[in-house]
Write an enzyme that holds these catalytic residues in place. Structure first.
Site, PDB file in Angstrom:
ATOM      1  N   LYS A  45      15.130 -18.327 -22.384  1.00 45.91           N
ATOM      2  CA  LYS A  45      15.543 -18.000 -21.029  1.00 45.91           C
ATOM      3  C   LYS A  45      16.613 -19.005 -20.604  1.00 45.91           C
ATOM      4  O   LYS A  45      16.646 -20.109 -21.130  1.00 45.91           O
ATOM      5  CB  LYS A  45      14.293 -18.133 -20.133  1.00 45.91           C
ATOM      6  N   ILE A  71      17.133 -10.808 -11.355  1.00 45.15           N
ATOM      7  CA  ILE A  71      16.135 -11.866 -11.292  1.00 45.15           C
ATOM      8  C   ILE A  71      16.740 -13.119 -10.660  1.00 45.15           C
ATOM      9  O   ILE A  71      16.106 -13.798  -9.871  1.00 45.15           O
ATOM     10  CB  ILE A  71      15.604 -12.203 -12.710  1.00 45.15           C
ATOM     11  N   GLY A  72      17.988 -13.389 -11.000  1.00 38.25           N
ATOM     12  CA  GLY A  72      18.667 -14.550 -10.430  1.00 38.25           C
ATOM     13  C   GLY A  72      18.408 -15.832 -11.203  1.00 38.25           C
ATOM     14  O   GLY A  72      18.326 -16.919 -10.616  1.00 38.25           O
ATOM     15  N   LEU A  73      18.258 -15.697 -12.530  1.00 37.49           N
ATOM     16  CA  LEU A  73      18.128 -16.867 -13.415  1.00 37.49           C
ATOM     17  C   LEU A  73      16.985 -17.799 -13.015  1.00 37.49           C
ATOM     18  O   LEU A  73      17.095 -19.022 -13.117  1.00 37.49           O
ATOM     19  CB  LEU A  73      19.450 -17.665 -13.477  1.00 37.49           C
ATOM     20  N   CYS A 130      26.088 -13.615 -16.228  1.00 39.20           N
ATOM     21  CA  CYS A 130      24.993 -13.118 -15.400  1.00 39.20           C
ATOM     22  C   CYS A 130      25.575 -12.491 -14.133  1.00 39.20           C
ATOM     23  O   CYS A 130      26.296 -13.160 -13.384  1.00 39.20           O
ATOM     24  CB  CYS A 130      24.037 -14.241 -15.011  1.00 39.20           C
ATOM     25  N   GLY A 218      18.963  -1.708 -21.412  1.00 40.62           N
ATOM     26  CA  GLY A 218      18.136  -0.675 -22.021  1.00 40.62           C
ATOM     27  C   GLY A 218      18.962   0.347 -22.773  1.00 40.62           C
ATOM     28  O   GLY A 218      20.200   0.258 -22.838  1.00 40.62           O
ATOM     29  N   GLY A 248      22.455  -4.789 -26.462  1.00 40.50           N
ATOM     30  CA  GLY A 248      22.598  -3.747 -25.451  1.00 40.50           C
ATOM     31  C   GLY A 248      21.783  -2.536 -25.863  1.00 40.50           C
ATOM     32  O   GLY A 248      22.253  -1.685 -26.613  1.00 40.50           O
ATOM     33  N   GLY A 249      20.543  -2.497 -25.428  1.00 36.92           N
ATOM     34  CA  GLY A 249      19.727  -1.297 -25.608  1.00 36.92           C
ATOM     35  C   GLY A 249      19.121  -1.093 -26.979  1.00 36.92           C
ATOM     36  O   GLY A 249      18.685   0.014 -27.302  1.00 36.92           O
ATOM     37  N   GLY A 270      16.330  -7.170 -26.076  1.00 37.86           N
ATOM     38  CA  GLY A 270      15.825  -7.611 -24.780  1.00 37.86           C
ATOM     39  C   GLY A 270      14.841  -6.656 -24.154  1.00 37.86           C
ATOM     40  O   GLY A 270      13.628  -6.775 -24.314  1.00 37.86           O
TER      41      GLY A 270
END
Lengths: 307, 316
Positions: A45, A71-73, A130, A218, A248-249, A270
């Site tokens: 993370k 989420i904002g890190l 981000c 996703g 990516g997905g 992810g």
């Protein structure tokens, strides 16, 4: 048996599959569900100099074939990461890359300097993409000049450890930003981070996320990500001899192979982990089936093999 | 080296025993676990939860979807969905039965209505922390609203079986008679909630529209009861689950009456296992959440630190 190991940034990886930052915790959160040591690599993370609480709620919304998040890190910050997480990281036999976040270049540099001395850290991933924070993040990642400056400054602080630069797809031409990162000393590029997106509640006519916008991830983004990886491979990475981490997905070994054919040396997974906590391990294991069926002795021979 | 499966959480296959409607809004889904899943869920506590993989489930025929959900059910689903337990029965070492009750409310729960006996489901769990009832308490007041009822029914049964010394009262509220997730109250001639009364739990019911029990909010009914009855506050415990406004009112009432109160909260979760940080719950900073920025409040995670919280730590 096919060889699915990959040479990446001077490391001999067991396979090309990494966890994607922000979807797998700091290291051992998934240990109830999978063997972390079976991974090609682990990306933590984001770590910032100070702890971050993250954004107001709601922070996520599901979409068809994907989700948006803001989420904002949120993270425990450098000090707690060093005290609480590094000793656990040292127990694992997997290359660990720390994802770096900050509001200023100095923030990034200080986190990098503090972590560069630890043998248990294999390298860094510079998060300049981000979309969900007011300062830092994507504001560094859309301007080629800003990318060059932050990449070269942070690179100086890595004590020779490799640094991956993670790019945003929310730009007009990703090859321009990719080239800026490479010019300034990026050892690898990871792409793509999430796409800036919005979900609206039609009952209230308000955005669903408190942050109004979020990053789309996703399976919904996979074909765009594959295209962008192939573009950057042809226009920037291949000429410069720089490897790409594709993401990516990705949900399956087939998805991973698609990214590799497009030009990725390694991939990270992810959102799929949210649905299947052992997705990364399963994907790595399933790669052998394709190699066997296609009679491929070395998986790495697929990299950039698009006809 | 780090051991895998250290506290028995995991992803397990469950087999559907039955999946039957309770009135117009709810379904009861009964799942059977074997092997490691049976062992893990045998240890699960009331207030914990599981997550069901729903993205592999098919959509019912359009005529089988409630009219108000037909349009929204057309979108695809991806993420697992969290549900608390209503009952867990250990049949033998290799067989544990876990029941949940779900409200048919959107694209994923509409898909769940298609589950039939023998179907296999991927289930993650048991997750989070359940209710904790220490030995100093001799009276437990259960308070639940709507779809918050199942974990409260679960803890009622658990208390009856495991804490025979404790007096148990239940205050159950819902929008209307049909929104009470009990089989007994769906009958036209229903007099009370048999599921609770038959195990000796004194039960008070309210509905917003007065279609069953008293008219009004469950927290007002509890407030009235507390003023009319003498209880020893420090020997009493309130356990609760329901809509957040109800829990907020309850929290105020409990503070005024000085009664320890645990609330089970609901949040939108992407992962349910502590990875995504989407289910944050704002709490007092002294209760040390995931991050601590020397601020007065901080965040804990509903999935990992909860879903059961002390009402006093939550910033309402």
């Amino acid at each position: 048996m096919s060889d699915i190991s990959i040479d990446f940034l001077g490391l001999k990886l067991k396979n090309p599959v990494f966890t994607a930052s922000g979807t797998c915790g700091y290291i051992d959160e998934l240990s109830d569900y999978m063997d972390i040591n079976s991974l090609g690599g682990f990306i933590t993370k984001s770590i910032s100099i100070k702890p971050r609480m993250g954004n107001k709620l709601p922070r996520v919304a599901e979409t068809s074939c994907g989700m948006i998040n803001a989420i904002g890190l949120a993270n425990i910050g450098l000090d707690r990461f060093v005290k609480e997480k590094l000793p656990i990281i040292a127990e694992y036999d997997v290359p660990v890359f720390v994802n770096l976040a900050g509001e200023t270049i100095d923030d990034y540099v200080r986190v990098t300097e503090a972590l560069a001395e630890y043998d248990s850290i294999a390298g860094f991933e510079l998060n300049i993409s981000c979309p969900n924070v007011k300062a830092g993040g994507i504001t560094f990642g859309t301007d080629p000049k800003a990318i060059e400056k932050i990449t070269s400054e942070v690179k100086k602080a890595t004590s020779g450890k490799p640094m991956i630069v993670k790019l945003t797809p929310t730009v007009t031409d990703i090859s321009v930003t990719a080239q800026a990162a490479v010019n300034a000393g990026a050892d690898a590029l990871s792409l793509v981070n999430t796409f800036t997106a919005m979900v609206i509640d039609i009952e209230t006519r308000k955005p669903v996320l408190a942050n109004r916008t979020g990053g789309l991830s996703g399976p919904a983004i996979k074909p765009i990500a594959v295209y962008l990886v192939n573009k950057v491979y042809n226009e920037v990475a291949k000429p410069a001899g720089i490897p790409i981490m594709g993401l990516g997905g990705i949900q399956s070994a087939s998805d991973c192979i698609e990214f590799m054919i497009a030009g990725a040396s390694v991939v990270s997974v992810g959102t799929a982990t949210f649905v299947d906590p052992n997705a990364t391990q399963r994907i790595a294991e399933d790669l052998r089936e394709y190699c066997k069926r296609k009679n491929i002795s070395k998986l790495s021979s697929l990299i950039g093999s698009l006809e | 080296m780090c051991e895998n499966h250290k506290d028995n959480k995991g992803v397990f296959l469950a087999q559907v025993r039955y999946n039957e409607p309770i009135g117009d809004y709810y379904y009861r889904l009964s799942l059977e676990f074997s092997g490691k899943g049976a062992a893990s869920f045998a240890k699960a506590k009331p207030g914990q939860f599981l997550e069901i993989k729903v993205n592999t489930l098919s959509t019912p025929a359009i005529s089988d979807i409630p009219e108000h959900l037909r349009d929204t059910s057309r979108r695809n689903v991806l993420l697992r969905r969290p549900f608390s337990f209503v009952d867990i029965q250990t049949v033998d070492e290799n067989k544990t039965v876990v029941d949940i009750i779900y409200l048919v409310t959107g694209a994923s729960t509409v898909r769940m209505t298609t589950l039939s006996p023998q179907d296999e489901l991927s289930v993650t769990g048991p997750l989070g922390n359940g209710f904790s009832i220490d030995n100093s308490k001799d009276c437990v007041i259960l308070v639940a609203g709507g779809v918050g009822v199942p974990p409260i029914e679960h803890v009622a049964n658990w208390l009856v079986q495991n804490r025979k010394d404790v007096k148990i009262l239940a205050f159950i509220g819902a929008r209307s008679k049909a929104h009470l997730p009990f089989a007994s109250t769906q009958r036209a001639d229903a007099k009370g909630i048999e599921e609770l009364e038959s195990i000796g739990v004194e039960t008070f019911v309210t509905t917003d529209d007065g279609s069953f029990g008293d008219s009004g909010f469950v927290t007002d009914r509890l407030s009235k009861w507390l003023s009319a009855n003498k209880i020893v506050a420090d020997k009493t415990l309130i356990l609760s689950c329901g809509p957040e406004p109800m829990l907020k009112n309850l929290s105020k009432l409990a503070e005024k009456s000085n009664i320890d109160t645990q609330v089970s909260l609901e949040r939108i979760m992407a992962c349910g296992i502590g990875l995504c940080q989407s289910c944050a719950v704002e709490v007092n900073a002294e209760s040390k959440g995931q991050t601590n920025n020397n601020t007065e409040t901080t965040y804990k995670l509903c999935c990992k630190d909860g879903p059961v919280f002390n009402s006093k730590e939550v910033i309402w």
